[in-house]
Design an enzyme around this catalytic site. Structure first.
Site, PDB file in Angstrom:
ATOM      1  N   CYS A  91      20.180 -32.604  23.372  1.00  0.00           N
ATOM      2  CA  CYS A  91      19.670 -33.620  22.640  1.00  0.00           C
ATOM      3  C   CYS A  91      18.613 -34.303  23.539  1.00  0.00           C
ATOM      4  CB  CYS A  91      20.611 -34.831  22.287  1.00  0.00           C
ATOM      5  SG  CYS A  91      21.847 -34.156  20.903  1.00  0.00           S
ATOM      6  N   ASP A  92      17.644 -35.117  23.078  1.00  0.00           N
ATOM      7  CA  ASP A  92      16.934 -35.774  24.199  1.00  0.00           C
ATOM      8  C   ASP A  92      16.550 -37.088  23.251  1.00  0.00           C
ATOM      9  OD1 ASP A  92      15.274 -35.630  26.875  1.00  0.00           O
ATOM     10  OD2 ASP A  92      13.836 -36.608  25.252  1.00  0.00           O
ATOM     11  N   SER A  93      16.366 -38.307  23.922  1.00  0.00           N
ATOM     12  CA  SER A  93      16.038 -39.537  23.502  1.00  0.00           C
ATOM     13  C   SER A  93      14.982 -40.356  24.099  1.00  0.00           C
ATOM     14  CB  SER A  93      17.333 -40.265  23.172  1.00  0.00           C
ATOM     15  OG  SER A  93      18.501 -39.682  22.707  1.00  0.00           O
TER      16      SER A  93
END
Length: 211
Positions: A85-87
């Site tokens: 994931c990446d935010s």
């Protein structure tokens, strides 16, 4: 389909806790990707690209038989899934990641207070067994409270916002500084559990396979 082994390509304690609270205990294997190599102006493209690169980086060095001992049934062939994931936070027309230092965090909060931001989280699942990669994105609107300078300075002094892409942790002290959210709550923490479930189903797995 056999029960998969899930590898979380992240060192984030919050993401691991989200999965564990949902009854899933992943193997932790941070990707250590140099995120500065990706420069995109579209937040959806940015987080999806970074998530995919992280997942594929870990998947490239893994063979199913290498992680079989982590399975409840090591004698049986297993599927291996890598979740990455990446935010980022979007405020106005700017994209923000983790603040570099306390001074940047204070300045960021002075911009964020009283405003509405959008938290984008890219999700990638690499199914090593099936040689399939799924990539998706979830967006949640965050309404920030009109906090004072002293509240901002006190919050930054805790160190919590320095480890967060949005400069706040909704599952920590930062929850006191957020008025409301619109959309998926767990997405703001760094992993949309509803989206994760839908991606699993698309790959042919069910929740029962991971419980």
């Amino acid at each position: 389909m056999s029960s998969p082994i899930l590898i979380l390509a992240s060192a984030s304690p919050a993401r691991r806790q989200l999965l564990r609270s949902a009854g899933i205990d992943p193997i932790i294997c941070p990707s250590d990707l140099d995120e500065s190599q990706v420069q995109l102006s579209n937040p959806v493209a940015l987080v999806q690209t970074l998530a995919q690169l992280k997942g594929e980086r870990i998947a490239a060095g893994i063979r199913c038989k290498d992680v079989a001992p982590h399975s409840p049934n090591p004698e049986q062939p297993e599927s291996v899934l890598v979740l990455a994931c990446d935010s980022v936070l979007v405020l106005g027309d700017r994209i923000y990641g983790k603040p570099a230092n306390p001074e940047e965090a204070i300045a960021r909060w002075q911009l964020m207070r009283g405003e509405v931001g959008e938290l984008y989280t890219g999700h990638a699942i690499v199914d090593i067994s099936q040689n399939i990669t799924l990539v998706n994105c979830q967006v949640t609107k965050v309404h920030f409270a009109k906090v004072s300078d002293s509240e901002i300075e006190a919050y930054v002094a805790t160190g919590e916002p320095l480890n967060c892409a949005g400069c706040f942790a909704i599952d920590g002290r930062g929850s006191l500084l957020v008025e409301k959210i619109e959309g998926c709550h767990s997405n703001v923490i760094g992993l949309s559990l509803p989206l994760f479930r839908r991606m699993l189903l698309e790959l042919g797995y069910t929740l029962e396979n991971l419980w």
